[in-house]
Design a protein around this motif. Structure first.
Motif, PDB file in Angstrom:
ATOM      1  N   GLY A 145      -2.979  14.393  -6.364  1.00 48.53           N
ATOM      2  CA  GLY A 145      -1.860  13.494  -6.123  1.00 48.53           C
ATOM      3  C   GLY A 145      -2.029  12.141  -6.776  1.00 48.53           C
ATOM      4  N   LEU A 146      -3.256  11.638  -6.858  1.00 51.04           N
ATOM      5  CA  LEU A 146      -3.478  10.354  -7.525  1.00 51.04           C
ATOM      6  C   LEU A 146      -3.322  10.480  -9.030  1.00 51.04           C
ATOM      7  CD1 LEU A 146      -6.489   8.890  -5.486  1.00 51.04           C
ATOM      8  CD2 LEU A 146      -4.082   8.201  -5.396  1.00 51.04           C
ATOM      9  N   ALA A 147      -3.733  11.610  -9.588  1.00 55.08           N
ATOM     10  CA  ALA A 147      -3.529  11.836 -11.024  1.00 55.08           C
ATOM     11  C   ALA A 147      -2.035  11.903 -11.343  1.00 55.08           C
ATOM     12  CB  ALA A 147      -4.228  13.119 -11.452  1.00 55.08           C
ATOM     13  N   LEU A 148      -1.279  12.576 -10.485  1.00 59.35           N
ATOM     14  CA  LEU A 148       0.178  12.649 -10.684  1.00 59.35           C
ATOM     15  C   LEU A 148       0.797  11.266 -10.555  1.00 59.35           C
ATOM     16  CD1 LEU A 148       0.970  15.897  -8.662  1.00 59.35           C
ATOM     17  CD2 LEU A 148       0.961  15.634 -11.157  1.00 59.35           C
ATOM     18  N   LEU A 149       0.297  10.461  -9.618  1.00 55.29           N
ATOM     19  CA  LEU A 149       0.816   9.109  -9.452  1.00 55.29           C
ATOM     20  C   LEU A 149       0.554   8.279 -10.702  1.00 55.29           C
ATOM     21  CD1 LEU A 149       2.012   6.913  -7.531  1.00 55.29           C
ATOM     22  CD2 LEU A 149      -0.352   6.393  -6.896  1.00 55.29           C
ATOM     23  N   ALA A 150      -0.644   8.396 -11.277  1.00 53.91           N
ATOM     24  CA  ALA A 150      -0.958   7.646 -12.496  1.00 53.91           C
ATOM     25  C   ALA A 150      -0.028   8.050 -13.636  1.00 53.91           C
ATOM     26  CB  ALA A 150      -2.418   7.876 -12.885  1.00 53.91           C
ATOM     27  N   GLU A 151       0.246   9.334 -13.745  1.00 52.40           N
ATOM     28  CA  GLU A 151       1.164   9.796 -14.796  1.00 52.40           C
ATOM     29  C   GLU A 151       2.573   9.277 -14.555  1.00 52.40           C
ATOM     30  OE1 GLU A 151       0.734  13.987 -14.681  1.00 52.40           O
ATOM     31  OE2 GLU A 151      -1.222  14.006 -15.687  1.00 52.40           O
ATOM     32  N   GLN A 152       3.018   9.276 -13.302  1.00 56.24           N
ATOM     33  CA  GLN A 152       4.340   8.752 -12.981  1.00 56.24           C
ATOM     34  C   GLN A 152       4.432   7.267 -13.315  1.00 56.24           C
ATOM     35  OE1 GLN A 152       5.264   8.651  -8.807  1.00 56.24           O
ATOM     36  NE2 GLN A 152       7.477   8.528  -9.127  1.00 56.24           N
ATOM     37  N   ARG A 210      -0.100  13.483  -1.426  1.00 59.60           N
ATOM     38  CA  ARG A 210       0.769  13.083  -2.526  1.00 59.60           C
ATOM     39  C   ARG A 210       1.201  11.641  -2.337  1.00 59.60           C
ATOM     40  NH1 ARG A 210      -1.257  16.902  -4.074  1.00 59.60           N
ATOM     41  NH2 ARG A 210      -0.407  18.776  -5.074  1.00 59.60           N
ATOM     42  N   TRP A 211       1.314  10.919  -3.457  1.00 61.49           N
ATOM     43  CA  TRP A 211       1.767   9.537  -3.450  1.00 61.49           C
ATOM     44  C   TRP A 211       2.984   9.423  -4.362  1.00 61.49           C
ATOM     45  CZ3 TRP A 211      -3.193  11.105  -3.169  1.00 61.49           C
ATOM     46  CH2 TRP A 211      -4.036  10.513  -2.217  1.00 61.49           C
ATOM     47  N   THR A 212       3.904   8.529  -4.014  1.00 59.36           N
ATOM     48  CA  THR A 212       5.119   8.342  -4.805  1.00 59.36           C
ATOM     49  C   THR A 212       5.367   6.864  -5.011  1.00 59.36           C
ATOM     50  OG1 THR A 212       6.072  10.354  -3.851  1.00 59.36           O
ATOM     51  CG2 THR A 212       7.582   8.841  -4.955  1.00 59.36           C
ATOM     52  N   LEU A 213       5.724   6.489  -6.219  1.00 61.22           N
ATOM     53  CA  LEU A 213       6.083   5.104  -6.506  1.00 61.22           C
ATOM     54  C   LEU A 213       7.427   4.771  -5.867  1.00 61.22           C
ATOM     55  CD1 LEU A 213       5.235   4.702 -10.308  1.00 61.22           C
ATOM     56  CD2 LEU A 213       4.001   3.678  -8.392  1.00 61.22           C
ATOM     57  N   PRO A 214       7.605   3.545  -5.400  1.00 61.43           N
ATOM     58  CA  PRO A 214       8.946   3.142  -4.954  1.00 61.43           C
ATOM     59  C   PRO A 214       9.922   3.127  -6.127  1.00 61.43           C
ATOM     60  CG  PRO A 214       7.447   1.262  -4.997  1.00 61.43           C
ATOM     61  CD  PRO A 214       6.614   2.481  -5.238  1.00 61.43           C
ATOM     62  N   GLY A 215      11.182   3.269  -5.829  1.00 60.70           N
ATOM     63  CA  GLY A 215      12.185   3.378  -6.889  1.00 60.70           C
ATOM     64  C   GLY A 215      12.274   2.167  -7.791  1.00 60.70           C
ATOM     65  N   TRP A 216      11.894   0.999  -7.254  1.00 60.25           N
ATOM     66  CA  TRP A 216      12.025  -0.217  -8.062  1.00 60.25           C
ATOM     67  C   TRP A 216      10.839  -0.471  -8.981  1.00 60.25           C
ATOM     68  CZ3 TRP A 216       7.789  -2.959  -6.778  1.00 60.25           C
ATOM     69  CH2 TRP A 216       7.268  -2.817  -5.493  1.00 60.25           C
ATOM     70  N   ALA A 217       9.739   0.263  -8.839  1.00 59.05           N
ATOM     71  CA  ALA A 217       8.536  -0.006  -9.635  1.00 59.05           C
ATOM     72  C   ALA A 217       8.803   0.219 -11.116  1.00 59.05           C
ATOM     73  CB  ALA A 217       7.396   0.885  -9.165  1.00 59.05           C
ATOM     74  N   ARG A 221       0.848  -1.187   0.000  1.00 60.41           N
ATOM     75  CA  ARG A 221       0.000   0.000   0.000  1.00 60.41           C
ATOM     76  C   ARG A 221       0.885   1.240   0.000  1.00 60.41           C
ATOM     77  NH1 ARG A 221      -2.849   3.050   4.846  1.00 60.41           N
ATOM     78  NH2 ARG A 221      -3.883   4.664   3.631  1.00 60.41           N
ATOM     79  N   LEU A 222       0.653   2.132  -0.964  1.00 65.16           N
ATOM     80  CA  LEU A 222       1.390   3.388  -1.033  1.00 65.16           C
ATOM     81  C   LEU A 222       0.703   4.393  -0.110  1.00 65.16           C
ATOM     82  CD1 LEU A 222       2.037   3.645  -4.890  1.00 65.16           C
ATOM     83  CD2 LEU A 222       3.436   2.540  -3.121  1.00 65.16           C
ATOM     84  N   ARG A 223       1.360   4.749   0.962  1.00 70.31           N
ATOM     85  CA  ARG A 223       0.764   5.658   1.937  1.00 70.31           C
ATOM     86  C   ARG A 223       1.003   7.108   1.515  1.00 70.31           C
ATOM     87  NH1 ARG A 223      -0.700   2.869   6.449  1.00 70.31           N
ATOM     88  NH2 ARG A 223       0.131   0.732   6.590  1.00 70.31           N
ATOM     89  N   PRO A 224      -0.002   7.945   1.643  1.00 76.45           N
ATOM     90  CA  PRO A 224       0.163   9.342   1.212  1.00 76.45           C
ATOM     91  C   PRO A 224       0.957  10.159   2.223  1.00 76.45           C
ATOM     92  CG  PRO A 224      -2.019   9.021   2.138  1.00 76.45           C
ATOM     93  CD  PRO A 224      -1.370   7.665   2.122  1.00 76.45           C
ATOM     94  N   THR A 225       1.534  11.216   1.723  1.00 76.91           N
ATOM     95  CA  THR A 225       2.183  12.215   2.559  1.00 76.91           C
ATOM     96  C   THR A 225       1.533  13.564   2.254  1.00 76.91           C
ATOM     97  OG1 THR A 225       3.899  12.606   0.898  1.00 76.91           O
ATOM     98  CG2 THR A 225       4.365  10.952   2.589  1.00 76.91           C
ATOM     99  N   GLY A 226       1.763  14.532   3.121  1.00 80.93           N
ATOM    100  CA  GLY A 226       1.199  15.856   2.890  1.00 80.93           C
ATOM    101  C   GLY A 226       1.090  16.634   4.183  1.00 80.93           C
TER     102      GLY A 226
END
Length: 411
Positions: free
Chosen positions: A122-129, A98-105, A84-89
């Motif tokens: 933040g979820l839209a940015l995560l989808a783009e990432q 905001r959510w961030t993918l782990p480096g290995w993804a 589970r990707l936990r949000p920060t903010g």
């Protein structure tokens, strides 16, 4: 304080339910069926993937999305790691998270997004990432939300979040059920009590109510079934909807407390600190969700733990100030009118099939009763793991709603 008289007063419950919590709990079965239809329309049931993802990443905001992540992690067992990707903010507001993918993804990983709002930038940015990294992205969100526009374009697969058909609560309240029959509900001599829509129209139905869990979860279960990480074919999910309907028939507002497991549990938890002990694969996530929704909807703390680890973890609570026999017998006649009601621990034992046939339930009962602590027990009917999970979630959801409504009522 819980106004127990309100539990057997359906009209009063309706007046107290300003945000449609009872409707949300009742419509769970209808949400599952609508979600199955949306899943098929999105093409998930026809997918033929060539292999499994290396890892599953789950992101979302709100209690329903958190519950989805926990349930998926429990149901996939060891088929693939679930993170589970936990949000920060700086705040819990949708715009601040905001959510961030782990480096290995990367390209061999699957990102699942579940949200009842769909407006989180933040979820839209995560989808783009994730799209830039080559991850497969699947999202469940309200139709025409900002997130649906981002994911539904070129960045992944979008499944619209299911709502109850035409705003109806579905078959549990006198409508045509899964077997084509009207659901008998209520006591003889109480005309008009079998249909929720005959007497109940909430001011507002929150999208994050109890039924939202299934609206988010079902499409993702169907997807993970197709990629081979768990077993949840459409036939099993239809059985889940049927089980939710039958549970709603037993737990609805027109059913008297003495024959209503949810109302009975709510009454038993009045002025209690719930210690939720779980046993079995389906019971564990149901217990954690029960504790979470108790805090969210009632403001009541609760502790959840799995047997047998729950016994040493909570034994000090049973021996301390929360123990059932902690009151001073020599002070029985003291005037307590102006004193707040003391809370006492109460064990809630949620049981499914224990692993390997071994059970710690007798030891749990012995520990609790040895400290004069009462026990409430819930055990689902026979069926699949998903059906057992659905029944436990439904009963505890209804119990939480009754605690929220009767606890908030004026004395």
């Amino acid at each position: 304080m819980l106004d127990e008289s309100l539990l057997d007063a359906p009209d009063a419950l309706a007046l107290a339910d300003h945000t449609g919590l009872l409707r949300g709990a009742a419509e769970a079965g209808a949400r599952v069926r609508t979600a199955l239809r949306h899943t098929a329309e999105a093409g998930i049931t026809g997918l033929a993937p060539e292999g499994r993802p290396r890892a599953v990443l789950i992101a979302g905001s709100g209690a329903a999305a958190t519950g989805v992540a926990d349930l998926i992690a429990a149901l996939t067992t060891n088929a693939a790691p679930v993170t589970r990707l936990r949000p920060t903010g700086v705040a819990a507001a949708a715009g601040a998270l905001r959510w961030t993918l782990p480096g290995w993804a990367g390209p061999v990983d699957l990102l699942l997004i579940a949200t009842t709002e769909g407006s989180e930038p933040g979820l839209a940015l995560l989808a783009e990432q994730a799209y830039r990294r080559g991850c497969t992205v699947v999202a469940v969100a309200p139709r025409q939300s900002p997130l649906s526009e981002v994911v539904g374009g070129t960045h992944g697969l979008m499944v619209p979040m299911a709502t109850a058909p035409n705003g109806q609560s579905g078959p549990p309240y006198g409508q045509s059920g899964h077997n084509g029959q009207s659901a008998p509900h209520g006591q003889a001599g109480e005309p008009g009590r079998s249909g929720l829509d005959e007497w109940y129209e909430p001011e507002e139905t929150p999208v994050a109510g109890p039924g939202a869990l299934w609206a988010l979860l079902v499409p993702l279960l169907a997807l993970l079934d197709r990629v081979g990480l768990l077993t949840a074919p459409a036939e099993t999910l239809q059985l889940v909807a049927d089980r939710l309907d039958r549970t709603a028939e037993r737990c609805g507002p027109a059913v008297a407390t003495y024959s209503n497991p949810a109302k009975t549990l709510a009454a038993e938890l009045a002025d209690s600190l719930p210690l939720i002990w779980t046993e079995g694969p389906a019971a564990a996530p149901a217990g954690r969700r029960f504790a979470a929704v108790l805090a969210e909807l009632t403001g009541r703390p609760a502790l959840a733990a799995e047997l047998p680890e729950a016994l040493p973890a909570h034994s000090a609570l049973l021996a301390g100030h929360f123990a059932g026999g902690a009151a001073d017998p020599d002070d029985f006649f003291r005037d307590r009118v102006e004193e707040p009601q003391a809370w006492r621990a109460r064990v809630v034992l949620l049981r499914d099939r224990p692993a390997g046939g071994l059970t710690a339930a007798p030891a749990a009962r012995e520990l609790a009763l040895g400290h004069d602590t009462a026990i409430s027990e819930l055990e689902p009917e026979e069926g699949s793991e998903l059906e057992a999970l659905a029944e436990l979630v439904a009963v505890t959801d209804f119990a939480t709603v009754y605690l929220a409504l009767a606890g908030a009522a004026p004395a």
